[in-house]
Design a protein around this motif. Structure first.
Motif, mmCIF file in Angstrom:
data_model
loop_
_atom_site.group_PDB
_atom_site.id
_atom_site.type_symbol
_atom_site.label_atom_id
_atom_site.label_comp_id
_atom_site.label_asym_id
_atom_site.label_seq_id
_atom_site.Cartn_x
_atom_site.Cartn_y
_atom_site.Cartn_z
ATOM 1 N N ALA A 1 11.889 -1.136 -0.767
ATOM 2 C CA ALA A 1 10.796 -0.498 -0.040
ATOM 3 C C ALA A 1 11.040 0.988 0.146
ATOM 4 O O ALA A 1 10.132 1.809 -0.055
ATOM 5 C CB ALA A 1 10.602 -1.177 1.320
ATOM 6 N N ASN A 2 12.244 1.361 0.539
ATOM 7 C CA ASN A 2 12.551 2.777 0.765
ATOM 8 C C ASN A 2 12.453 3.578 -0.528
ATOM 9 O O ASN A 2 11.968 4.717 -0.531
ATOM 10 C CB ASN A 2 13.932 2.930 1.387
ATOM 11 C CG ASN A 2 13.948 2.571 2.858
ATOM 12 O OD1 ASN A 2 12.911 2.558 3.514
ATOM 13 N ND2 ASN A 2 15.121 2.256 3.382
ATOM 14 N N LYS B 1 8.738 3.838 -1.349
ATOM 15 C CA LYS B 1 8.106 4.800 -0.439
ATOM 16 C C LYS B 1 8.381 6.230 -0.893
ATOM 17 O O LYS B 1 7.488 7.085 -0.900
ATOM 18 C CB LYS B 1 8.643 4.583 0.980
ATOM 19 C CG LYS B 1 8.006 5.472 2.023
ATOM 20 C CD LYS B 1 8.565 5.142 3.405
ATOM 21 C CE LYS B 1 7.929 6.012 4.480
ATOM 22 N NZ LYS B 1 8.469 5.699 5.826
ATOM 23 N N ALA C 1 6.374 6.802 -4.263
ATOM 24 C CA ALA C 1 4.934 6.871 -4.016
ATOM 25 C C ALA C 1 4.579 8.185 -3.330
ATOM 26 O O ALA C 1 3.532 8.785 -3.618
ATOM 27 C CB ALA C 1 4.496 5.688 -3.154
ATOM 28 N N GLY C 2 5.454 8.642 -2.430
ATOM 29 C CA GLY C 2 5.224 9.916 -1.764
ATOM 30 C C GLY C 2 5.198 11.074 -2.736
ATOM 31 O O GLY C 2 4.349 11.979 -2.625
ATOM 32 N N LYS D 1 -0.735 6.320 -1.422
ATOM 33 C CA LYS D 1 -0.619 5.758 -0.080
ATOM 34 C C LYS D 1 -0.129 4.311 -0.138
ATOM 35 O O LYS D 1 -0.299 3.612 -1.139
ATOM 36 C CB LYS D 1 -1.976 5.813 0.630
ATOM 37 C CG LYS D 1 -2.531 7.212 0.799
ATOM 38 C CD LYS D 1 -3.936 7.160 1.377
ATOM 39 C CE LYS D 1 -4.545 8.547 1.472
ATOM 40 N NZ LYS D 1 -5.955 8.498 1.958
ATOM 41 N N ARG D 2 0.463 3.892 0.968
ATOM 42 C CA ARG D 2 0.988 2.530 1.085
ATOM 43 C C ARG D 2 -0.057 1.476 0.735
ATOM 44 O O ARG D 2 0.225 0.508 0.025
ATOM 45 C CB ARG D 2 1.503 2.333 2.510
ATOM 46 C CG ARG D 2 2.063 0.960 2.814
ATOM 47 C CD ARG D 2 2.577 0.911 4.230
ATOM 48 N NE ARG D 2 3.156 -0.370 4.559
ATOM 49 C CZ ARG D 2 3.731 -0.651 5.725
ATOM 50 N NH1 ARG D 2 3.792 0.278 6.663
ATOM 51 N NH2 ARG D 2 4.233 -1.856 5.958
ATOM 52 N N MET E 1 9.937 -4.644 -0.200
ATOM 53 C CA MET E 1 8.811 -3.982 -0.875
ATOM 54 C C MET E 1 7.528 -4.802 -0.773
ATOM 55 O O MET E 1 6.430 -4.242 -0.730
ATOM 56 C CB MET E 1 9.137 -3.654 -2.332
ATOM 57 C CG MET E 1 9.177 -4.795 -3.308
ATOM 58 S SD MET E 1 9.267 -4.163 -5.023
ATOM 59 C CE MET E 1 9.229 -5.701 -5.955
ATOM 60 N N TYR F 1 6.274 -4.033 2.607
ATOM 61 C CA TYR F 1 5.824 -2.643 2.709
ATOM 62 C C TYR F 1 4.489 -2.401 2.000
ATOM 63 O O TYR F 1 3.632 -1.671 2.495
ATOM 64 C CB TYR F 1 6.887 -1.716 2.118
ATOM 65 C CG TYR F 1 6.431 -0.286 1.953
ATOM 66 C CD1 TYR F 1 6.314 0.562 3.062
ATOM 67 C CD2 TYR F 1 6.089 0.212 0.695
ATOM 68 C CE1 TYR F 1 5.871 1.868 2.917
ATOM 69 C CE2 TYR F 1 5.652 1.519 0.544
ATOM 70 C CZ TYR F 1 5.547 2.341 1.656
ATOM 71 O OH TYR F 1 5.095 3.631 1.511
#
Length: 272
Positions: A201-202, A205, A208-209, A214-215, A230, A233
Motif C-alpha cells: 500500500a505504501n 501510494k 500513484a502520487g 487518486k486513491r 493494497m 488501500y
C-alpha cells in the motif's frame, strides 16, 4: 473511472503452473490500450517480476519485494527504497540458524542463500532457460552473516520457508518480537521480513502520487496476506477466489481463481 490497476503475481496473475494465461495477457493489454496504467506489485525480486511484466509489454514502474523497492522497468532506476538495518538482519539470521530453517535474503539485485532449496532452487533452474538480462542473480554462500555485515547494497527482504508449519509459526513469533520490522506471508509455507513501514500500500501510494492518481481511482488485485494493505488501500479492492479468507473479508469484489483467469474476468468487468 479507474486509472491504475495494481496486480500481484503469485496466486493472482500467475496460474498454478507459474504462467500468465493468454486471456489475462489479452485483457491487460486491452486495459493499457485504453489508457489505464497497469502495475505489477509483487513480493518477488525486481528481476524475477520483470520477466512477467515484459510478457505483457508493461512499461510502468514495478513494485518489488512487497513494496521495499520501486524501479523503472526499462532504465532500472530506483525510484523508491526502504531497506532493513543490519542489526535487524543479523537478529533474523540468528533466529533462522537456531532452527536450521531455509531462508534467503535480497541484497540489491541479488538473492543470497546458504541452501539451494525452495525459491532459490526454482530460480536457479529457471535461469537455465532465460537470457542473461532476465536471469535472477543467485549467490550460494557459506557465511551469510559476513555478506550482510559487509554489504554495500541495501537489504530489501528476507524470505523464510518451511513445510513444517509448526516450526514456521514458532520462528515467525520470535521474529515478530522485533519492533522495527514488518512480517507478512505470501504463501502457506513462508513468511517474509522487511523494514518497518514496508508494504504494498505504501509503495502504491507513493507511485500513484507521482502519477497524479487518486486513491479512489486505483484497483488492487491479490490473494494473500502481503496483498492485504493494497487491497484495503485501493478504491476498489479485488480478492481472487483462491485468496485467503482474511483477504476476501476486506475486498470489494471476489473474482475467479488464478486458474480461471480471474484477472481477465475483473478487468473485463470494470473496463468494458
Amino acid at each position: 473511472m479507474y486509472k491504475l490497476i495494481a496486480i500481484d503475481l503469485d496466486g493472482t496473475l500467475l496460474n498454478s503452473n507459474k504462467q500468465i494465461s493468454q486471456k489475462n495477457i489479452t485483457y491487460i493489454k486491452y486495459a493499457i490500450d485504453r489508457g489505464i496504467k497497469v502495475i505489477i506489485c509483487s513480493g518477488r525480486i525486481f528481476a524475477g517480476a520483470r520477466i512477467f511484466a515484459k510478457q505483457m509489454s508493461i512499461a510502468e514502474p514495478l513494485i518489488a519485494c512487497n513494496g521495499a523497492i520501486i524501479k523503472d522497468m526499462n532504465s532500472e532506476e530506483v525510484l523508491y527504497y526502504n531497506s532493513m538495518n543490519i542489526g535487524d538482519c543479523l537478529n533474523v539470521i540468528d533466529m533462522c540458524h537456531a532452527e536450521n530453517v531455509y531462508f534467503h535474503i535480497y541484497i540489491g539485485d541479488t538473492m543470497y542463500t546458504e541452501k539451494l532449496e525452495f525459491s532459490s532452487l526454482f530460480y536457479w533452474n529457471k535461469n537455465k532457460e532465460l537470457s542473461e538480462d532476465e536471469k535472477v542473480d543467485i549467490k550460494l554462500v557459506g557465511n551469510i552473516e559476513r555478506i550482510v555485515e559487509n554489504c554495500k547494497a541495501p537489504v530489501s527482504k528476507f524470505v523464510v520457508i518451511s513445510e513444517d508449519l509448526k516450526q514456521l509459526k514458532r520462528i515467525r513469533e520470535k521474529v515478530c518480537t522485533l519492533d522495527t520490522i514488518e512480517v507478512v506471508s505470501s504463501n502457506y509455507n513462508n513468511f517474509e521480513v522487511m523494514n518497518n513501514g514496508v508494504n504494498k500500500a505504501n509503495a502504491l501510494k507513493f507511485l500513484a502520487g507521482k502519477m497524479g492518481i487518486k486513491r479512489e481511482e486505483i484497483v488492487a488485485i491479490g490473494d494473500n496476506e502481503n496483498d492485504y494493505s493494497m487491497i484495503e488501500y485501493a478504491g476498489f479492492g479485488v480478492a481472487m477466489e483462491n485468496a485467503e479468507e482474511k483477504i476476501k473479508s476486506i475486498a470489494d469484489f471476489i473474482t475467479l481463481s488464478n486458474d480461471q483467469d480471474g484477472v481477465a474476468h475483473i478487468i473485463k468487468k470494470i473496463v468494458l
